[in-house]
Every structure is written in structure tokens, then in C-alpha cells.
Write a protein that holds these residues in place. Structure first.
Motif, PDB file in Angstrom:
ATOM      1  N   ALA A 260     -24.752-182.364  98.212  1.00 13.89           N
ATOM      2  CA  ALA A 260     -24.591-183.235  99.372  1.00 13.89           C
ATOM      3  C   ALA A 260     -25.872-184.021  99.638  1.00 13.89           C
ATOM      4  O   ALA A 260     -25.822-185.235  99.901  1.00 13.89           O
TER       5      ALA A 260
ATOM      6  N   THR B 228     -13.672-179.898 108.282  1.00 12.03           N
ATOM      7  CA  THR B 228     -12.612-179.125 108.910  1.00 12.03           C
ATOM      8  C   THR B 228     -11.378-180.015 109.057  1.00 12.03           C
ATOM      9  O   THR B 228     -11.466-181.239 108.888  1.00 12.03           O
TER      10      THR B 228
ATOM     11  N   GLY C 165     -23.951-179.686 110.227  1.00 17.08           N
ATOM     12  CA  GLY C 165     -23.115-178.626 109.692  1.00 17.08           C
ATOM     13  C   GLY C 165     -22.455-177.846 110.805  1.00 17.08           C
ATOM     14  O   GLY C 165     -22.669-178.125 112.000  1.00 17.08           O
TER      15      GLY C 165
ATOM     16  N   LEU D 122     -17.404-180.252 110.665  1.00 20.17           N
ATOM     17  CA  LEU D 122     -17.899-179.844 109.354  1.00 20.17           C
ATOM     18  C   LEU D 122     -17.643-178.363 109.095  1.00 20.17           C
ATOM     19  O   LEU D 122     -17.972-177.507 109.927  1.00 20.17           O
TER      20      LEU D 122
ATOM     21  N   TRP E   5     -17.206-191.096 102.974  1.00 22.48           N
ATOM     22  CA  TRP E   5     -16.018-190.394 102.493  1.00 22.48           C
ATOM     23  C   TRP E   5     -14.982-191.367 101.944  1.00 22.48           C
ATOM     24  O   TRP E   5     -14.320-191.106 100.936  1.00 22.48           O
TER      25      TRP E   5
ATOM     26  N   TYR F 226     -16.231-180.298 102.733  1.00 17.37           N
ATOM     27  CA  TYR F 226     -17.197-180.087 103.805  1.00 17.37           C
ATOM     28  C   TYR F 226     -16.568-180.301 105.182  1.00 17.37           C
ATOM     29  O   TYR F 226     -17.232-180.077 106.196  1.00 17.37           O
TER      30      TYR F 226
ATOM     31  N   ARG G  60     -18.795-176.908 106.239  1.00  9.10           N
ATOM     32  CA  ARG G  60     -19.947-176.431 105.459  1.00  9.10           C
ATOM     33  C   ARG G  60     -21.156-177.288 105.805  1.00  9.10           C
ATOM     34  O   ARG G  60     -21.013-178.472 106.135  1.00  9.10           O
ATOM     35  N   PRO G  61     -22.356-176.722 105.710  1.00  4.86           N
ATOM     36  CA  PRO G  61     -23.559-177.532 105.918  1.00  4.86           C
ATOM     37  C   PRO G  61     -23.686-178.607 104.836  1.00  4.86           C
ATOM     38  O   PRO G  61     -23.225-178.422 103.697  1.00  4.86           O
ATOM     39  N   LEU G  62     -24.307-179.700 105.193  1.00  2.00           N
ATOM     40  CA  LEU G  62     -24.548-180.791 104.248  1.00  2.00           C
ATOM     41  C   LEU G  62     -25.883-180.652 103.534  1.00  2.00           C
ATOM     42  O   LEU G  62     -26.342-181.606 102.896  1.00  2.00           O
TER      43      LEU G  62
ATOM     44  N   ASP H 214     -26.739-178.557 101.040  1.00  4.96           N
ATOM     45  CA  ASP H 214     -26.821-178.100  99.647  1.00  4.96           C
ATOM     46  C   ASP H 214     -27.251-179.269  98.761  1.00  4.96           C
ATOM     47  O   ASP H 214     -27.256-180.432  99.166  1.00  4.96           O
TER      48      ASP H 214
ATOM     49  N   LEU I  17     -16.458-185.446  99.722  1.00  3.66           N
ATOM     50  CA  LEU I  17     -16.874-184.846 100.986  1.00  3.66           C
ATOM     51  C   LEU I  17     -15.805-183.926 101.570  1.00  3.66           C
ATOM     52  O   LEU I  17     -16.099-183.123 102.465  1.00  3.66           O
TER      53      LEU I  17
END
Length: 377
Positions: free
Chosen positions: A296, A256, A215, A287, A243, A254, A289-291, A293, A251
Motif C-alpha cells: 500500500a 470495509t 486504518g 478501512l 481505487w 483494505y 486493514r491499515p494502509l 504495509d 485497494l
């Protein structure tokens, strides 16, 4: 060598071009259907490039390609037992597979050693690593690795009656991950085949726990970059494959903008270009967001996990103690899970690194194969 009658006719028709093909998709085609064969380039020696039907990322019928090598001399009664060999990571694009190689594929000398012992060898390129299908390689996807590995065994049996119904799987690195996925699926996916077991060297495992740790929280520093460099490249390539091919999980939120750019470029890149495409960027830069959650983590687990239960045949694990690509603690954890699940397995370690495991690990894996799938040579 006795070649099936239809294939013999196709060989005669296609001998001038060296490439045999059946035009167009066939509705309701069976997995493992032989589509085409082509002899190895002369400089590779004896062998065939095989195109066959298998299962795509969406579950629909598609094509894959791989290699077939047979022992010299007359086959024993019942045919040569088969080893389906799963190779390590080679990339994500359509020219990254062994069958598309401009030079002798790196694993062919190992196949010749297996041939000398009396084994026929098939080796899939997995999905997307050859130009016979319009699909990005779903890197480290357990299901498609396994179906491609099994279906090339079926295709080889359609091609020639000199190969046996009995077979085992042998894999290294990504191929170790694929071999374990194959061992779990084979009895139910191909019950008509006599599957005997799996040898997995430095197998990717515990990845469903590793990948979600990524993340934007991972900072850049020389200490961190040096310690997780291999894991970061592995994670990035995995995300590119997932992806591009997993339609059940988006994905994109999540990533950038830099992540979108890198993962898009990786879709056609072979492994030797991965570092250049990533360009020194850390996972924190790719990334948004963190993966970690629930959505994910569940999607990653469904895509990549190697469960420890459900195996019906014995498993051989080998791991190098100096491996920094597949950490020994990960394979040790897998062995412990096998123990808890009551799987029949053996676990061996060797004083070597990731590349070196194909020395003593390969030799020990062959000894295992000769126990579970003896030859008559």
C-alpha cells in the motif's frame, strides 16, 4: 486575435451550435492536440472552453477539457506569455470541473487579473471532471495532473498564434500539488515549450507519508474527529480516486463494506457533496486493514508523491499559518526537502487560512511570475 487556419475553418462551420468537435478517436494522436473549442457562456464574458487530447490514467490517449482566456488588445511580438492555472479540489465526477459550471467559475476573476497584466491563461479541469472522457478523476495523481496541465498549453498554441511558447504554472491547494508535479515533468514531457517555473499556494505535499497512517486503528472520539476531520475527508476522496483509476494496486481488500459504499458514491460526487456521502463515518469505519504495509505504501507513493529533486526552474511556495486543510508543517517540510535537494525555491508564509491564501499569497505569486516570466504590457 489570429486563429490557426484549420481552427478558423472549424469556427466557421461550428458557429451555429457554438461547439466544435472532431468525431472519434485518432490513432497515435499527439498529446495536446486541439479537439474542440466553445465560447464561454455570455454571462461569463470573453473566453473559450477547450477540449484537447492528453494522457489517461493508463497512459493511453484520452480527452480533457479546460478554460482559455486571452488579454484584450493586440498581442505583443512573440505572443502573450501563458500561465497554466491549476485549480483546487472540485470533486471526482464528470460535472465537477470549471468548464461544466452552471455559474461563473470561481477562479475566473483571478484569470482576468492575470490577463490585465498581459498573460494568456489556460486552466485544465484535469481528467474526469468533464463529460468528454469516461473516467473518474484520479484525484491527487501527480502524473495525470501534470500531463493535463501541460497539454492544455499545447492546445492553446494550436488554437491561436497570439500565445507565446513561454509559460509558467500557478496552482492552489490540489492545484499547488499539480503545479509542483508539472514543474518536475514539464522539461522532459514538453521540451518544445519554454517552461519558466511554478508558483504553488498551500500545496498538497507529504501525502505519501500522511495517507498510509490511515486504518481501522483510528478510533472515533470528538477530539480525534475534530482534529482530523479535514484530513479524513481528503484521505477518503483520495482513496476513491485511486481505487477507481489505479489498475496496478487493488485497494478492495483494505476496505470495509461501508468503505466500498462510500468510495463508490464519491466517484460521481462533487466536493460540496463529499461530507454528505461520507456521512460522518471515520476512517476507522471505512478501512478493514491499515494502509501501512509495503504494498500500500509503495502504491500510494507512486501515485501521489511530489519528490524534492529533479526541478530545473525556480519554485515559489506560499502557505497560510492558520491553514487547517494543508497544515503549515507539511509545506515547511517540503521547503526543507527542497533545501536539501538544492532546488531553486522561495518560501513565504502569510497570517491566513486555507481559503485566504488566494489573497496575499496570490499577489505574492503574481510578483514571482512577473520576475520569471515578464510581460510586455
Amino acid at each position: 486575435m489570429m486563429i490557426r487556419p484549420l481552427v478558423r475553418l472549424l469556427l466557421c462551420v461550428g458557429i451555429a451550435s457554438g461547439l466544435l468537435s472532431v468525431a472519434g478517436p485518432i490513432a497515435n494522436a499527439a498529446p495536446g492536440e486541439l479537439i474542440a473549442t466553445q465560447r464561454f457562456p455570455v454571462e461569463w464574458g470573453d473566453g473559450y472552453i477547450v477540449t484537447y487530447r492528453t494522457e489517461g490514467s493508463d497512459g493511453a490517449s484520452t480527452l480533457a477539457r479546460g478554460l482559455l482566456m486571452l488579454p484584450d488588445g493586440p498581442a505583443p511580438a512573440g505572443g502573450w506569455p501563458m500561465i497554466s492555472f491549476d485549480h483546487g479540489a472540485s470533486g471526482l465526477g464528470p460535472t465537477c470541473g470549471a468548464s461544466s459550471s452552471a455559474t461563473l467559475p470561481v477562479d475566473v476573476p483571478y484569470f482576468r487579473r492575470l490577463n490585465a497584466l498581459g498573460y494568456a491563461v489556460v486552466s485544465t479541469d484535469y481528467l474526469g471532471l468533464s463529460p468528454v472522457t469516461d473516467q473518474v478523476h484520479p484525484y491527487l495523481n501527480s502524473r495525470t495532473e501534470a500531463t493535463a496541465t501541460i497539454d492544455i498549453v499545447r492546445a492553446a498554441r494550436e488554437f491561436t498564434d497570439t500565445v507565446s511558447n513561454s509559460w509558467a504554472v500557478f496552482g492552489v491547494s490540489q492545484g499547488g500539488h499539480a503545479a509542483l508535479a508539472t514543474a518536475r515533468l514539464a522539461p522532459t514531457y514538453a521540451p518544445e515549450l519554454d517552461f519558466r517555473g511554478a508558483a504553488a499556494l498551500a500545496p498538497g505535499s507529504q501525502l505519501e507519508y500522511l495517507f498510509p497512517l490511515a486504518g481501522p486503528h483510528i478510533p472515533r472520539s470528538p477530539l480525534i474527529d475534530n482534529s482530523i476531520a479535514g484530513a479524513a475527508v481528503l484521505t477518503t476522496a483520495f482513496l476513491a480516486g485511486m481505487w477507481a483509476t489505479d489498475r496496478s494496486f487493488d485497494l478492495t481488500p483494505y476496505l470495509t463494506p461501508a468503505g466500498v459504499q462510500v468510495l463508490t458514491e464519491l466517484r460521481t460526487a462533487c466536493q460540496d457533496r463529499w461530507p454528505a456521502v461520507i456521512g460522518g463515518r471515520g476512517l476507522g469505519e471505512l478501512l478493514a486493514r491499515p494502509l501501512f504495509d509495503d504494498a500500500a505504501r509503495q502504491a500510494i507513493g507512486k501515485y501521489v508523491a511530489i519528490p524534492a529533486d529533479g526541478y530545473q526552474q525556480p519554485i515559489f511556495l506560499a502557505q497560510g499559518t492558520r491553514d487547517t486543510a494543508v497544515l503549515p508543517v507539511m509545506t515547511q517540510a517540503l521547503a526543507y526537502e527542497f533545501e536539501l535537494a538544492g532546488a531553486e525555491y522561495e518560501y513565504h508564509t502569510f497570517e491566513t487560512d486555507h481559503q485566504g491564501i488566494m489573497g496575499p499569497g496570490f499577489d505574492a505569486g503574481v510578483e514571482f511570475l512577473q520576475r520569471i516570466l515578464p510581460t510586455r504590457r
